[in-house]
Design a protein around this motif. Structure first.
Motif, PDB file in Angstrom:
ATOM      1  N   ASN A 284       2.401   1.563  -3.736  1.00 61.35           N
ATOM      2  CA  ASN A 284       3.105   0.346  -3.352  1.00 61.35           C
ATOM      3  C   ASN A 284       3.845   0.586  -2.039  1.00 61.35           C
ATOM      4  O   ASN A 284       4.831   1.320  -1.993  1.00 61.35           O
ATOM      5  N   ASP A 285       3.357  -0.045  -0.966  1.00 61.81           N
ATOM      6  CA  ASP A 285       3.981   0.207   0.337  1.00 61.81           C
ATOM      7  C   ASP A 285       5.279  -0.556   0.544  1.00 61.81           C
ATOM      8  O   ASP A 285       5.879  -0.494   1.614  1.00 61.81           O
TER       9      ASP A 285
ATOM     10  N   VAL B 299      -2.501  -1.693  11.574  1.00 63.12           N
ATOM     11  CA  VAL B 299      -1.800  -1.760  10.288  1.00 63.12           C
ATOM     12  C   VAL B 299      -2.792  -1.747   9.141  1.00 63.12           C
ATOM     13  O   VAL B 299      -2.611  -1.035   8.145  1.00 63.12           O
ATOM     14  N   ARG B 300      -3.852  -2.542   9.270  1.00 64.09           N
ATOM     15  CA  ARG B 300      -4.861  -2.616   8.219  1.00 64.09           C
ATOM     16  C   ARG B 300      -5.529  -1.266   7.968  1.00 64.09           C
ATOM     17  O   ARG B 300      -5.732  -0.839   6.818  1.00 64.09           O
TER      18      ARG B 300
ATOM     19  N   LEU C 120      -4.989   4.043  -0.926  1.00 62.17           N
ATOM     20  CA  LEU C 120      -4.671   2.766  -0.297  1.00 62.17           C
ATOM     21  C   LEU C 120      -3.195   2.443  -0.461  1.00 62.17           C
ATOM     22  O   LEU C 120      -2.568   2.809  -1.473  1.00 62.17           O
ATOM     23  N   LEU C 121      -2.650   1.754   0.528  1.00 56.10           N
ATOM     24  CA  LEU C 121      -1.275   1.266   0.488  1.00 56.10           C
ATOM     25  C   LEU C 121      -1.315  -0.246   0.288  1.00 56.10           C
ATOM     26  O   LEU C 121      -1.774  -0.982   1.161  1.00 56.10           O
ATOM     27  N   ILE C 122      -0.871  -0.708  -0.863  1.00 57.98           N
ATOM     28  CA  ILE C 122      -0.894  -2.143  -1.160  1.00 57.98           C
ATOM     29  C   ILE C 122       0.430  -2.528  -1.825  1.00 57.98           C
ATOM     30  O   ILE C 122       0.788  -1.962  -2.853  1.00 57.98           O
TER      31      ILE C 122
ATOM     32  N   TRP D 192       6.364   7.893  -0.449  1.00 57.85           N
ATOM     33  CA  TRP D 192       4.915   7.784  -0.617  1.00 57.85           C
ATOM     34  C   TRP D 192       4.253   9.104  -1.003  1.00 57.85           C
ATOM     35  O   TRP D 192       3.331   9.122  -1.823  1.00 57.85           O
TER      36      TRP D 192
ATOM     37  N   GLU E  80       8.938   4.697   2.760  1.00 52.53           N
ATOM     38  CA  GLU E  80       7.875   5.575   3.245  1.00 52.53           C
ATOM     39  C   GLU E  80       8.129   7.026   2.855  1.00 52.53           C
ATOM     40  O   GLU E  80       7.189   7.798   2.668  1.00 52.53           O
TER      41      GLU E  80
ATOM     42  N   HIS F 184      -4.349   1.646   8.554  1.00 49.10           N
ATOM     43  CA  HIS F 184      -3.375   2.545   7.939  1.00 49.10           C
ATOM     44  C   HIS F 184      -3.275   2.275   6.445  1.00 49.10           C
ATOM     45  O   HIS F 184      -3.229   3.209   5.629  1.00 49.10           O
ATOM     46  N   ARG F 185      -3.254   1.020   6.057  1.00 43.28           N
ATOM     47  CA  ARG F 185      -3.124   0.682   4.639  1.00 43.28           C
ATOM     48  C   ARG F 185      -4.378   1.041   3.842  1.00 43.28           C
ATOM     49  O   ARG F 185      -4.294   1.433   2.679  1.00 43.28           O
TER      50      ARG F 185
END
Length: 402
Positions: free
Chosen positions: A214-215, A348-349, A181-183, A222, A219, A351-352
């Motif tokens: 941590n997004d 976007v959601r 997850l990207l948060i 990551w 990038e 992707h995260r």
């Protein structure tokens, strides 16, 4: 009728990172003639008055706590976050620590729901690689084991741009059963978590391991962070990582990530940079970062660990690159403010959240094993948004999982 525990009221506010003045504003407690909003809240926390039901519901939202928490006989112990591998700058204080605790608490709750769901549906299986490696085996050996398990191909990773590279790596990792997850915040730009505060989090559960990236970071960074946290899962060490690799475990996990993305043989070919000036080193790092599909800081660190550049040069160029990235990010945000047609919310959601978590939720919704409310908690969205987000059909959901 049970009474609200005033000690829990105070604890919930403090662990949300709010002082009395900040909390009063967020809760809408206004000043009266002779008493401020903050003082009115202090009265509630002293037990001299009881909050209204409406105010209590606001507290559940602003403090990010379930309603029943406020009726506990005593404040609960701090949620298990695993080990803390960070070395934080002095300027990060209590509120920052509280924000991280909120994030980790949320991730833990979501991960436990996913594990329970898998167990109820008889889809839980122990992943053999979680906790399978002893650090004494060395970073190079672990890098080889991870790459082999993933089926990682370095040439394919470098074939496209950085976004394609990360998507390729993430897909390989999720296929092995890890949720990625990207948060980078707690739901709004007011709760952004700086990279210096936390870069990644690994939850080394043998059934449903989670990696949080941590997004707010570049990038380009990551992929390195993902592999770093994956190394934590392989050695079975749940915990939170920062941006300063000052502990043996963090150095080890960085070396694993660096070995996979930038094998030693490539770095050792950069002999011309030994003793070179800052401008020459930075120019070459830019070239290597583009070719290797990683961040400037990852290349600089690899060259430092390979003894191509010394510590002073590494620190200097890393600081310069970091400053340039922050400037570019600020400029990009200003441009985005002027752009009314931003990216689609659901794109976007998804992707995260990652394909694995979205896909699992969609399938369980369609089979009726997961209710919209439970899916919303797992995905971190409102129940009304889960079908549009997952693409699942609402016709087959019977809501067996609450």
């Amino acid at each position: 009728m049970p009474r609200v525990n005033p000690d829990v009221l105070k604890w919930a506010r403090e662990t949300a990172g709010l002082d009395l003045d900040e909390a009063a504003i967020k809760l809408g407690i206004k000043d009266l003639r002779a008493i401020s909003g903050a003082d009115r809240l202090a009265v509630l926390e002293s037990g001299d008055d009881e909050p209204s039901r409406t105010l209590l519901l606001k507290m559940t939202q602003q403090y990010r706590r379930p309603l029943l928490t406020f009726y506990l006989p005593a404040p609960p112990r701090q949620a298990e976050r695993g080990e803390d591998f960070r070395t934080l700058p002095e300027e990060y204080g209590r509120r920052d620590a509280a924000l991280v605790d909120v994030l980790l608490r949320d991730v833990r709750a979501r991960q436990e729901m996913v594990r329970s769901l898998l167990e109820v549906e008889d889809e839980a299986s122990t992943l053999p690689f979680v906790g399978s490696f002893d650090m004494t085996g060395g970073a190079k050996q672990l890098a080889g084991e991870i790459a082999a398990t993933l089926g990682f191909n370095l040439a394919q990773f470098r074939r496209g741009g950085r976004n394609d590279a990360f998507a390729y790596l993430r897909d390989l990792v999720e296929r092995q059963g890890v949720f990625v997850l990207l948060i980078g915040n707690l739901g709004s730009h007011h709760s952004v978590l700086d990279v210096e505060l936390f870069r990644g989090f690994a939850l080394a559960d043998p059934v449903s391991p989670f990696v949080i990236i941590n997004d707010q970071d570049s990038e380009a960074a990551w992929s390195f962070t993902l592999l770093h946290e994956l190394a934590h899962i392989w050695i079975g060490r749940t915990g939170i990582s920062g941006s300063n690799p000052s502990t043996p475990i963090e150095v080890f996990c960085n070396d694993v990530a660096g070995q996979i993305l930038m094998p030693d043989g490539e770095a050792l070919r950069e002999d011309a940079l030994r003793g070179a000036g800052t401008d020459q080193v930075m120019a070459r790092i830019r070239q290597l970062a583009d070719a290797w599909q990683v961040s400037h800081s990852a290349v600089a660190y690899k060259l430092f660990r390979g003894r191509i550049i010394d510590r002073e040069t590494w620190i200097e160029v890393s600081g310069i690159f970091r400053g340039q990235w922050l400037q570019n990010r600020a400029a990009a945000r200003e441009r985005n403010k002027e752009n009314e047609n931003g990216p689609n919310y659901y794109v976007v959601r998804r992707h995260r959240l990652g394909n694995r978590l979205v896909g699992l939720s969609a399938r369980m919704l369609a089979e009726g094993a997961l209710s919209p409310s439970a899916a919303g908690r797992i995905l971190g969205v409102k129940p009304t948004n889960v079908y549009a987000l997952t693409g699942a059909s609402s016709g087959g959901a019977s809501g067996r999982a609450a």
